[in-house]
Motif scaffolding. Structure first.
Motif, PDB file in Angstrom:
ATOM      1  N   ASP A 105      38.663  55.587  41.691  1.00 27.91           N
ATOM      2  CA  ASP A 105      40.439  54.354  41.933  1.00 27.91           C
ATOM      3  C   ASP A 105      40.602  54.119  40.331  1.00 27.91           C
ATOM      4  OD1 ASP A 105      41.717  52.790  42.294  1.00 27.91           O
ATOM      5  OD2 ASP A 105      41.192  52.396  44.260  1.00 27.91           O
ATOM      6  N   ARG A 111      42.278  52.009  38.913  1.00 23.54           N
ATOM      7  CA  ARG A 111      41.963  50.866  38.842  1.00 23.54           C
ATOM      8  C   ARG A 111      40.745  50.276  38.534  1.00 23.54           C
ATOM      9  NH1 ARG A 111      44.479  48.667  44.607  1.00 23.54           N
ATOM     10  NH2 ARG A 111      42.820  50.450  45.105  1.00 23.54           N
ATOM     11  N   TYR A 112      39.359  50.467  38.726  1.00 21.14           N
ATOM     12  CA  TYR A 112      38.283  50.384  38.503  1.00 21.14           C
ATOM     13  C   TYR A 112      37.236  51.079  38.367  1.00 21.14           C
ATOM     14  CZ  TYR A 112      41.028  47.270  42.418  1.00 21.14           C
ATOM     15  OH  TYR A 112      41.718  46.544  43.456  1.00 21.14           O
ATOM     16  N   ASP A 132      39.641  45.945  47.049  1.00 26.96           N
ATOM     17  CA  ASP A 132      39.393  45.408  45.945  1.00 26.96           C
ATOM     18  C   ASP A 132      37.903  45.235  45.086  1.00 26.96           C
ATOM     19  OD1 ASP A 132      40.170  43.122  43.897  1.00 26.96           O
ATOM     20  OD2 ASP A 132      41.454  42.365  44.919  1.00 26.96           O
ATOM     21  N   THR A 185      37.313  44.102  42.369  1.00 29.69           N
ATOM     22  CA  THR A 185      37.675  43.332  40.989  1.00 29.69           C
ATOM     23  C   THR A 185      35.893  42.927  40.622  1.00 29.69           C
ATOM     24  OG1 THR A 185      39.674  43.134  41.005  1.00 29.69           O
ATOM     25  CG2 THR A 185      38.623  41.619  39.848  1.00 29.69           C
TER      26      THR A 185
END
Length: 279
Positions: free
Chosen positions: A103, A105-106, A249, A251
């Motif tokens: 991903d 984003r991560y 998510d 995070t």
């Protein structure tokens, strides 16, 4: 990136990895768990829903993987009745694994943290994610991480036909070969739900089945501190840690890694990538 450039990068990596593996010597191998059923379908285990003064390089990175050049046909591997779960061998070695990605984003943040401490990990990728982010597969290859097959769409394999399971595995292996530079040698069933067909087909495709010892439950977003505590409490020689870099998510997963990784290293653990066991 052109494919010939990718394979040039991969060859450079293989030379370095071969030298490191020789220095590691006869390090530990993965061993199957004792409490898995002997045949048929294994029930789903915990997992994400579908969707100091030491020298870092010398002390922290002890690669166990036997890297080799891509081959035309899959290696012959045994058909197992249960997945490999833990690492048996000398030393305080642990394996970090990340599922469901890559991903954008991560995953890059996780790779940045691993790179900061000069350690390697395993990434079990889903084909539908990897196909659009092959640059991240190339980065994993360049940085010495191991990429495994986590199916194309993260289905519950125990509900699928053999033909569908084969398709899920094969399509993902094809994408990994294109982006990573070689076909995967490891496979992990979504939800930890294994059955005879998954073991047989994985073997035919040259992959060993790998489960985990400690589930961080990060997919439930329990809080960064909770994830860190689960890793610290579960840390022991030979364990395989399950985390996620996609599927929601992540995070908390990123923040937790930044906290527990230096703690593990300072406690004397070696973060490794596994060497495949043929028996």
């Amino acid at each position: 990136m052109k494919k010939d450039q990718l394979f040039t990068r991969r060859r450079i990596l293989l030379v370095g990895a071969t030298a490191a593996a020789g220095a590691a010597g006869a390090a530990g191998l993965l061993a199957p768990g004792d409490d898995e059923p002997a045949g048929g379908a294994a029930g789903p285990a915990a997992g994400a829903p579908a969707r100091s003064a030491r020298k870092a390089s010398a002390y922290r990175l002890q690669p166990l993987t036997g890297y080799g050049p891509p081959s035309a046909a899959p290696d012959r591997v045994p058909v197992r009745r249960e997945p490999l779960m833990s690492l048996s061998g000398r030393g305080r070695s642990m394996v970090l694994t990340f599922d469901d990605g890559p991903d954008p984003r991560y995953t890059p943040q996780i790779l940045d943290t691993l790179g900061r401490y000069d350690v390697r990990a395993m990434f079990f990728v889903c084909g539908e994610m990897a196909v659009d982010h092959q640059d991240l597969l190339a980065r994993m290859a360049d940085e010495g991480h191991v990429v495994g097959n986590h199916t194309w769409s993260h289905p519950l394999l125990t509900t699928l036909s053999r033909r569908r399971i084969r398709s899920e595995m094969t399509r993902t292996s094809d994408v990994i070969e294109t982006g990573y530079g070689e076909r995967p040698r490891w496979f992990r069933a979504p939800y930890g739900a294994w059955n005879r067909a998954a073991f047989q087909l994985g073997s035919e495709l040259g992959m060993e089945p790998l489960a985990w010892t400690v589930d961080t439950l990060d997919w439930t977003t329990p809080g960064t501190r909770s994830i860190v505590d689960r890793v610290r409490e579960g840390a022991a020689p030979g364990v395989v840690i399950l985390s996620h870099d996609a599927g929601g998510d992540r995070t908390q997963s990123v923040k937790a890694l930044r906290r527990y990784l230096p703690q593990l290293l300072d406690s004397g653990y070696q973060i490794t990538v596994p060497r495949r066991q043929h028996t």
